[in-house]
Design a protein around this motif. Sequence first.
Motif, short mmCIF file in Angstrom:
data_model
loop_
_atom_site.label_atom_id
_atom_site.label_comp_id
_atom_site.label_asym_id
_atom_site.label_seq_id
_atom_site.Cartn_x
_atom_site.Cartn_y
_atom_site.Cartn_z
N ASP A 1 4.70 0.20 2.47
CA ASP A 1 4.44 1.75 1.83
C ASP A 1 5.01 1.63 0.55
O ASP A 1 5.61 0.77 0.09
CB ASP A 1 4.75 2.54 2.87
CG ASP A 1 6.42 2.99 2.63
OD1 ASP A 1 7.15 2.33 3.09
OD2 ASP A 1 6.69 3.96 1.87
N ASP B 1 6.76 3.77 -0.96
CA ASP B 1 8.16 4.33 -1.18
C ASP B 1 9.00 2.90 -1.08
O ASP B 1 10.09 2.76 -1.73
CB ASP B 1 8.70 5.06 -0.21
CG ASP B 1 8.20 6.61 -0.34
OD1 ASP B 1 9.00 6.97 -1.06
OD2 ASP B 1 7.26 7.01 0.32
N GLN B 2 8.62 1.93 -0.21
CA GLN B 2 9.34 0.64 -0.19
C GLN B 2 9.07 -0.14 -1.37
O GLN B 2 9.80 -0.83 -2.06
CB GLN B 2 8.86 -0.22 0.83
CG GLN B 2 9.50 0.19 2.21
CD GLN B 2 8.97 -0.59 3.36
OE1 GLN B 2 9.75 -1.73 3.30
NE2 GLN B 2 8.10 -0.08 4.36
N SER C 1 12.55 -2.21 -4.30
CA SER C 1 14.05 -2.06 -4.19
C SER C 1 14.07 -0.92 -2.81
O SER C 1 15.19 -0.94 -2.30
CB SER C 1 14.55 -1.37 -5.42
OG SER C 1 13.87 -0.10 -5.41
N GLY C 2 12.85 -0.49 -2.46
CA GLY C 2 13.04 0.26 -0.99
C GLY C 2 12.86 -0.50 0.16
O GLY C 2 12.73 -0.01 1.40
N VAL C 3 12.83 -2.01 0.08
CA VAL C 3 12.44 -2.81 1.37
C VAL C 3 13.70 -3.05 1.95
O VAL C 3 14.64 -3.38 1.32
CB VAL C 3 11.48 -4.05 1.02
CG1 VAL C 3 11.51 -4.93 2.20
CG2 VAL C 3 10.55 -3.97 0.02
N PRO C 4 13.77 -2.64 3.12
CA PRO C 4 14.97 -2.96 3.84
C PRO C 4 15.55 -4.38 3.66
O PRO C 4 14.64 -5.23 3.92
CB PRO C 4 14.83 -2.42 5.45
CG PRO C 4 13.76 -1.50 5.23
CD PRO C 4 12.87 -2.06 3.96
#
Lengths: 431, 187
Positions: B17, B19-20, B46-49
């Motif tokens: 998504d 946000d990721q 930078s939002g990817v776990p």
Amino acid sequence: MGMTITEKIFAKASGKDKVIPGESVWLDVDVLLTHDVCGPPTIGIWENEFGKEAKIWDKDKLVIFPDHYIFTKNHHANRNIEILREFAKKHDLPNYYDVGTDRYKGVCHIALAEEGFNLPGTVLFGTDSHTCTSGAFGMFATGVGNTDAAFILGTGKIWEKVPESMKFIFNGEMPEYLTAKDLILQILGDITTDGATYRSMEFDGEAVYSLDMWERMTLCNMAIEGGGMNGIIAADKITEEFVKARSNKPYEIFKSDSDAVYHSVREYDVSKLAPVVAKPHSPDNRASIDEVKNSKITKCYIGSCTGGKITDFRFAAPIFYGREAKVPTFIVPGSTDVDRQLNTEMYKDKTLKEVFADAGCIIAESSCAACLGGPADTIGRSEDGDYVVSTTNRNFPGRMGSKNAGVYLASAKTVAASAVSGVLADPREFI
Amino acid sequence: MNNIIVGKAFVLGDNIDTDQIIPAEHLVYSLTDPEERKKYGHYAFSGVPPAEAGLPVGNTAFIEGEKTESEFSIIIGGTNFGCGSSREHAPFALKEAGAQVILAESYARIFYRNSVDGGFIIPFEATEKLNDKIKTGDKIKVNIDDCKIINETSGESFSLRPLGDVLPIIEAGGLFEYARKADMIKK
């Protein structure tokens, strides 16, 4: 072969007698919506492409609500509001709702309805994915990015592919414990987050028409969570009454033909549905409250375009009345109108705001706030290790702040029940 | 438009998504200021776990340290790439980071439109699942005219769906350039 409501609006807005799903058409736009996050880059593209002397296609049709990053010390966020303010001043915009003035409204999708911009049969584009909320008024409403918005700003037109329509019919009488949020989470669990990609989601059935406009907006609001281009509900008497109280502009009511062609039709009996949540980390990760009750939580949140309307606070208040929130609980009215209503509407001997304050809730000013995380000083922002139960719309990793937090999406009734229980709780036990 | 794109693959899962792709807290920076816009490159993905970044191994940074450009220019996704918010900052951030093409099974509508209309990055639809066949770091050659991909590391090849309606917009370099060519707006 007949047409759906969405197809009829596409035909009207593209000047055609008939449109067919899959064809690309150019639409005349009735209203363009933007806000503080996407407005400044949209203006930047528009000025760059049309030149410094560029003209807005129709000032009356441009609506700007700063709402995302409002109550923050973040310099860059505040600069974005300054850019909007300057732009509104330079172009003498009639529909700019500035922060720090009496005109400030809060969350754009709620404000559009309150200010009478939602009119049946019209076409709304907005630089926000939840623009689909306005489809509750029997209009075509969808989100776009900055480039598309800048193109509309200069021309009043945009290309769009005619979507296939999916129909969702809700039969039966709504039980007291159930809300529109439960209905849309039910659908998302069935179709998943890309089950409606590039399609229209049309809601129908006696249970849908029993809902007031705010609840219908909740249903359409999360069409995007299924990937839908738009959500739509045919206008009826309730819609007309709402619209006429807020606007004197003309509108046109479209209904789907009985021989309209649908991609698919799903039927639900609302009397058989239970409250549901979407577990971390996806809006389609549905579980019935029975499966997840007593799960650990650390925060509760009632707010946003999805779950910060007056109806959501009416749902929550009786559960908070005379009880205490056992985890930090944030109450974020979706708009300044909602905020004022919390001060005047009573539940028993208290105003709704008193009910929440007496339960120990933290009451914030109207804005998008922590629904999308926001700058570091945003109220209610999730932190590492948090488990939040929220009336908002997305629970992807990091959506409400920390990517090491989990978010359960739920109705205001389920959030309130959980807040006073200190664990995920079943609202049926409080009703 | 360059018809052959060659680069290293960065592989992600399904339902990536926006946000990721670019967390909401970073959406405050200017997209026009030449220095400030580099932040979008720096924060891309930078939002990817971490465990899901750079599959199949994971824990691979898309952007190293303080850099603003990535060593990976070919993004491999799964289904529903770019779902979530309407932020055009997402494909913008990928472009700023140096990514040129995304190869995924399917896209969310607004992300797809933004990629095409903004002229930021080419969102190709793959005809099969690629994110379990291509590994992060593989050298990938994309032939746009033939709608073919060759994984030069493994020797495998895959097909892409034709770009269809949006090809003229991609070829023009975005919606405004397309509209100028079509005499819809002034040159």
